[in-house]
Design an enzyme around this catalytic site. Structure first.
Site, PDB file in Angstrom:
ATOM      1  N   VAL A 104       0.862  -1.174   0.000  1.00 50.56           N
ATOM      2  CA  VAL A 104       0.000   0.000   0.000  1.00 50.56           C
ATOM      3  C   VAL A 104       0.900   1.226   0.000  1.00 50.56           C
ATOM      4  O   VAL A 104       1.849   1.312   0.789  1.00 50.56           O
ATOM      5  CB  VAL A 104      -0.928   0.017   1.232  1.00 50.56           C
ATOM      6  CG1 VAL A 104      -1.806   1.263   1.226  1.00 50.56           C
ATOM      7  CG2 VAL A 104      -1.781  -1.247   1.282  1.00 50.56           C
ATOM      8  N   CYS A 105       0.608   2.159  -0.894  1.00 47.28           N
ATOM      9  CA  CYS A 105       1.306   3.441  -0.916  1.00 47.28           C
ATOM     10  C   CYS A 105       2.818   3.223  -1.079  1.00 47.28           C
ATOM     11  O   CYS A 105       3.257   2.484  -1.945  1.00 47.28           O
ATOM     12  CB  CYS A 105       0.948   4.226   0.350  1.00 47.28           C
ATOM     13  SG  CYS A 105       1.346   5.976   0.313  1.00 47.28           S
ATOM     14  N   THR A 106       3.623   3.838  -0.206  1.00 49.93           N
ATOM     15  CA  THR A 106       5.077   3.752  -0.337  1.00 49.93           C
ATOM     16  C   THR A 106       5.642   2.449   0.203  1.00 49.93           C
ATOM     17  O   THR A 106       6.867   2.279   0.236  1.00 49.93           O
ATOM     18  CB  THR A 106       5.758   4.937   0.376  1.00 49.93           C
ATOM     19  OG1 THR A 106       5.377   4.945   1.751  1.00 49.93           O
ATOM     20  CG2 THR A 106       5.362   6.254  -0.265  1.00 49.93           C
TER      21      THR A 106
END
Length: 322
Positions: A104-106
């Protein structure tokens, strides 16, 4: 009874919503009698971690003591910028053992540092996409979609995209009806399409410094069906067509034609997803003139015709639960 274990990796500086958003989705699905998601969290040494907003999360175990999961979920957050080498080493050795690997995300930065994204198509938060490209050239980065599936690997963009991806995984595991009910309780769409852009055309462009050019940008967005030729837009900005085209690209990073194309297709996608208007009506409203003109634009940009796009991505109506 189907059973899926989900292990969420915790570390200092983790983004709290990257953890809790997906866990709410899986926990919501697990309330059904025929669904079993065994949820767990683990940090490197089993110690509590402090999130990027100062919350303290207490893991269920250390990563060393955790059983190999069906789904290993790696969230993002500030802690991915300077990751603990021991965490990267653990991911390098143990993450490939999971049947499904999710970021998720970074969180994608941690997987990339561990060499787990090489040769794969992935996405991440728009703000770090260029960094991912520069630092890990063996990774195929697509900065536009909100999530991307590539075999056993699934990556998503920032924060709420983790919820979108998790709903897609629940639907894959246990069917649409369960995922739909979870989405309804969370008051989100069941399917925000994975290839939906992270940002609108206006936000992905620079905002022009000069007021006449800014006004033209707003005019384009608000009047996609109007005359958006360079000549007409230049007249609105009170500039010659040549001067306008040069200034617009210099200040927004896109040619006027490219900007108009993105606004029109974005508006058409929204109408296909959110209304029952016919394709001919939408084509006229978005400045394509004819359905064939809109069809060509969709195939060129999205690889699919408008009718097929609507069939795949228009959310089914949801009834209110109050």
């Amino acid at each position: 009874m189907k059973q899926r274990s989900v292990l969420v990796v915790l570390f200092d500086g983790v983004q709290s919503l990257d953890v809790t958003g997906p866990m709410e989705v899986f926990a919501g699905a697990a309330r059904f009698p025929d669904v079993t998601y065994d949820l767990g969290t683990a940090s490197l040494d089993g110690a509590p971690v402090r999130t990027s907003v100062g919350l303290t999360l207490v893991p269920d175990s250390s990563l060393a003591d955790a059983e190999p999961p069906h789904t290993l979920l790696v969230p993002g957050g500030q802690g991915t910028r300077t990751p603990d080498p021991a965490l990267v080493d653990w991911l390098r050795v143990h993450a490939p053992r999971a049947e499904r690997l999710v970021s998720v995300c970074t969180g994608a930065l941690l997987l990339a540092e561990a060499g787990l994204l090489d040769g794969h198509r992935v996405t991440t938060h728009w703000a770090v996409a260029e960094h991912l490209v520069r630092t890990y050239p063996a990774v195929e980065v697509d900065p536009d979609p909100i999530f991307v599936r590539d075999g056993k690997l699934a990556t998503s963009a920032g924060v709420t995209a983790g919820i979108d991806l998790s709903l897609a995984l629940v639907e894959e595991d246990f069917g649409r009806q369960i995922a739909l009910t979870v989405a309804r309780h969370l008051v989100v769409f069941l399917r925000r399409p994975g290839n939906q852009a992270q940002f609108s055309a206006q936000l992905t462009s620079q905002i022009a410094r000069r007021e006449p050019l800014r006004e033209v940008q707003h005019w384009i967005t608000e009047h996609p069906g109007g005359d958006l030729s360079v000549e007409a837009l230049a007249a609105r900005a009170r500039l010659s067509p040549r001067h306008f085209a040069r200034a617009f690209q210099a200040e927004t990073g896109q040619t006027p034609g490219r900007y108009v194309d993105r606004v029109r297709i974005e508006h058409a996608r929204r109408l296909l997803e959110d209304t029952t208007d016919g394709v001919a009506h939408i084509a006229h409203a978005c400045g394509y003139g004819t359905p064939e003109g809109m069809r060509r634009a969709f195939i060129k940009t999205l690889g699919t015709a408008p009718a097929e796009y609507r069939r795949r991505f228009r959310p089914e109506p949801m009834t209110s639960t109050g």
